[in-house]
Design an enzyme around this catalytic site. Structure first.
Site, mmCIF file in Angstrom:
data_model
loop_
_atom_site.group_PDB
_atom_site.id
_atom_site.type_symbol
_atom_site.label_atom_id
_atom_site.label_comp_id
_atom_site.label_asym_id
_atom_site.label_seq_id
_atom_site.Cartn_x
_atom_site.Cartn_y
_atom_site.Cartn_z
ATOM 1 N N ARG A 138 0.815 -1.231 0.000
ATOM 2 C CA ARG A 138 0.000 0.000 0.000
ATOM 3 C C ARG A 138 0.844 1.274 0.000
ATOM 4 N NH1 ARG A 138 -3.663 -2.578 3.811
ATOM 5 N NH2 ARG A 138 -5.327 -3.524 2.597
ATOM 6 N N LYS A 160 2.234 11.366 -11.142
ATOM 7 C CA LYS A 160 1.372 10.491 -11.943
ATOM 8 C C LYS A 160 2.131 9.199 -12.196
ATOM 9 C CE LYS A 160 -1.848 13.396 -14.449
ATOM 10 N NZ LYS A 160 -2.255 13.911 -15.766
ATOM 11 N N GLU A 202 7.026 18.259 -25.033
ATOM 12 C CA GLU A 202 6.428 18.694 -23.755
ATOM 13 C C GLU A 202 6.871 20.124 -23.425
ATOM 14 O OE1 GLU A 202 4.150 17.316 -21.890
ATOM 15 O OE2 GLU A 202 4.162 15.186 -22.382
ATOM 16 N N LYS A 251 5.316 23.450 -13.829
ATOM 17 C CA LYS A 251 4.613 22.224 -13.415
ATOM 18 C C LYS A 251 4.391 22.212 -11.906
ATOM 19 C CE LYS A 251 3.830 17.474 -14.009
ATOM 20 N NZ LYS A 251 4.021 16.269 -14.784
ATOM 21 N N GLU A 261 -5.529 16.506 -10.189
ATOM 22 C CA GLU A 261 -6.205 16.838 -11.449
ATOM 23 C C GLU A 261 -7.718 16.978 -11.316
ATOM 24 O OE1 GLU A 261 -4.183 15.297 -15.044
ATOM 25 O OE2 GLU A 261 -6.195 14.799 -15.731
ATOM 26 N N ARG A 265 -4.999 21.229 -13.042
ATOM 27 C CA ARG A 265 -3.964 20.346 -13.587
ATOM 28 C C ARG A 265 -4.293 19.824 -14.987
ATOM 29 N NH1 ARG A 265 -0.286 15.799 -10.498
ATOM 30 N NH2 ARG A 265 0.844 15.147 -12.357
ATOM 31 N N ASN A 269 -2.487 18.707 -19.827
ATOM 32 C CA ASN A 269 -2.814 17.742 -20.878
ATOM 33 C C ASN A 269 -3.040 18.403 -22.229
ATOM 34 O OD1 ASN A 269 -2.790 15.452 -19.136
ATOM 35 N ND2 ASN A 269 -4.720 16.179 -18.305
ATOM 36 N N HIS A 272 -2.677 16.444 -25.405
ATOM 37 C CA HIS A 272 -2.590 15.019 -25.067
ATOM 38 C C HIS A 272 -3.832 14.209 -25.449
ATOM 39 C CE1 HIS A 272 0.959 16.299 -22.934
ATOM 40 N NE2 HIS A 272 1.233 15.060 -22.546
ATOM 41 N N HIS A 276 -2.477 11.188 -27.215
ATOM 42 C CA HIS A 276 -2.579 9.814 -26.694
ATOM 43 C C HIS A 276 -3.326 8.910 -27.676
ATOM 44 C CE1 HIS A 276 -1.914 10.620 -22.095
ATOM 45 N NE2 HIS A 276 -0.795 10.606 -22.777
ATOM 46 N N HIS A 289 6.282 9.891 -27.891
ATOM 47 C CA HIS A 289 5.223 10.561 -27.127
ATOM 48 C C HIS A 289 5.231 12.072 -27.413
ATOM 49 C CE1 HIS A 289 2.487 11.696 -23.961
ATOM 50 N NE2 HIS A 289 3.417 12.469 -23.413
HETATM 51 N N1 GLY Z 1 1.901 15.026 -17.685
HETATM 52 C C1 GLY Z 1 0.754 15.682 -17.208
HETATM 53 C C2 GLY Z 1 0.651 15.729 -15.733
HETATM 54 O O1 GLY Z 1 1.596 15.384 -15.041
HETATM 55 O O2 GLY Z 1 -0.377 16.099 -15.221
#
Ligand code: GLY
Length: 382
Positions: A138, A160, A202, A251, A261, A265, A269, A272, A276, A289
């Site tokens: 955990r 993430k 990015e 960031k 998020e 946040r 994206n 993305h 994606h 990517h």
């Molecule tokens: N790569 C996007 C984030 O970390 O929220």
């Protein structure tokens, strides 16, 4: 077009000398105990090892290496063979089978909750190692040592962690912050051209969201990238360090306001949703990517222009930037539109029916828009 007068105001913060260490902090407002430092330097890699040894003193460790990085730097870093797990490179490796292997390795090392996992590699290693750390008993501590530009500017920070599932990228995962992030720019010297350019995908994204990040300082990353393209080509150390620092300050500002998020946040994206979907549609083989993110940026700029959300001048400036960093508009004849649209619908920001996009409006500013009938236009027109 490049705006020289604006570029004069570029604020890159501290001027980074050749051997200077910068320490940033990710201050998580909601859960201050999840806050952590980011160390950025170009120390000798032996010094990095000493620091990692100090930080993990009296703990058992599981060190998860990217295969490429292990081949190049495994000897210099000198971890014990028994504590190492080497993961093959490529997004395809971020799967449930490898996750199980890592957990089994942690069990065989008898790691307890007091012990630690270290991730040394790019985004794939960082995401996998982070998710293993989040799940094992955990949750045990982990440290990120990003070795690709993309991992340095984005994926190693923010917590993430995930693995991919057949129905979607990063489909199973957790928000789980590392204890520290150690960025050593020496790793970037051996980065291949594709991966180097991918990282800048990015970076360019950050230029388009800068103001919406609500950071304390104004960097004007867009102008900084416009005027320093030559330094990009020569991999100028000071330029790269500044770029990493600016992206991470942006960031950190976002993650500090919205760790999980729930709102702000989502702006990270930008590009993305389509990016994606494109990675999934092309089975992670055709583009990196970062390249997919830039194609996703082109997609949202097209959408924004068509829907009068952004002005043509800004649109042109954005496309010029992407083009001087080597991003080309591909011909999309190989894409199945219906399938790609479905991938977008299963994106984590969407609800299966409606698609959520982050869209550019003014320089450095974005908005969120959700809709069922978001027009799907793959034909880029300038
Ligand atoms: N790569 C996007 C984030 O970390 O929220």
């Amino acid at each position: 077009m490049i705006k020289n007068e604006r570029a004069l105001g570029v604020n890159t913060g501290v001027n980074i000398g050749v051997n200077m260490e910068v320490t940033l902090k990710v201050d998580i407002k909601e859960t201050p105990s999840n806050s952590y430092p980011i160390y950025i330097n170009n120390d000798d890699l032996k010094d990095l090892k000493t620091k990692l040894d100090d930080e993990t003193k009296n703990k058992k460790r599981l060190v998860i290496f990217s295969e490429k990085v292990y081949k190049l730097y495994g000897k210099i870093l000198g971890f014990e063979k028994s504590e190492i797990f080497v993961l093959k490179d490529g997004e395809k490796e971020k799967n449930i089978k490898n996750f199980e292997k890592i957990i089994k390795k942690a069990i065989s090392l008898k790691l307890s909750r007091k012990d630690i996992i270290i991730a040394i590699g790019g985004g794939v290693v960082g995401d996998m190692a982070g998710f293993a750390a989040a799940s094992y008993m955990r949750g045990i501590d982990f440290i990120q040592v990003p070795t690709t530009l993309l991992a340095c500017v984005d994926s190693s920070v923010g917590g993430k962690t995930a693995i991919d599932m057949p129905n979607g990228k990063n489909f199973v995962g957790a928000f789980y912050q590392p204890k520290a992030v150690y960025i050593n720019t020496n790793f970037l010297k051996t980065l291949d051209e594709k991966q180097y350019q991918s990282g800048f995908g990015e970076v360019i994204k950050y230029a388009f969201i800068e103001k919406s990040c609500n950071a304390d300082e104004n960097y004007d990353l867009l102008s900084y990238l416009e005027i320093n393209r030559e330094k990009y080509l020569t991999r100028d150390f000071e330029f790269l360090t500044n770029v990493i620092k600016i992206c991470l300050k942006l960031k950190s500002a976002v993650v500090s306001q919205d760790e999980k998020e729930k709102g702000l946040r989502k702006i990270l994206n930008l590009g993305h949703t389509f990016g994606h979907a494109l990675e999934e549609e092309t089975k992670y083989k055709r583009f990196t990517h970062g390249y997919c993110v830039v194609l996703g940026l082109m997609y949202v700029f097209n959408y924004a222009l068509k829907n009068n959300l952004c002005e043509k001048n800004y649109y042109d400036e954005a496309f010029t930037l992407m083009s001087i960093y080597g991003y080309e508009i591909p011909k999309f004849w190989f894409i199945n539109k219906k399938r790609t649209l479905n991938y977008m619908k299963t994106d984590k920001k969407s609800d299966g029916e409606n698609i959520t996009f982050i869209l550019p409006t003014k320089q450095g500013e974005v908005i969120e828009q959700t809709g069922k009938n978001i027009e799907f236009d793959l034909e880029y027109k300038q």
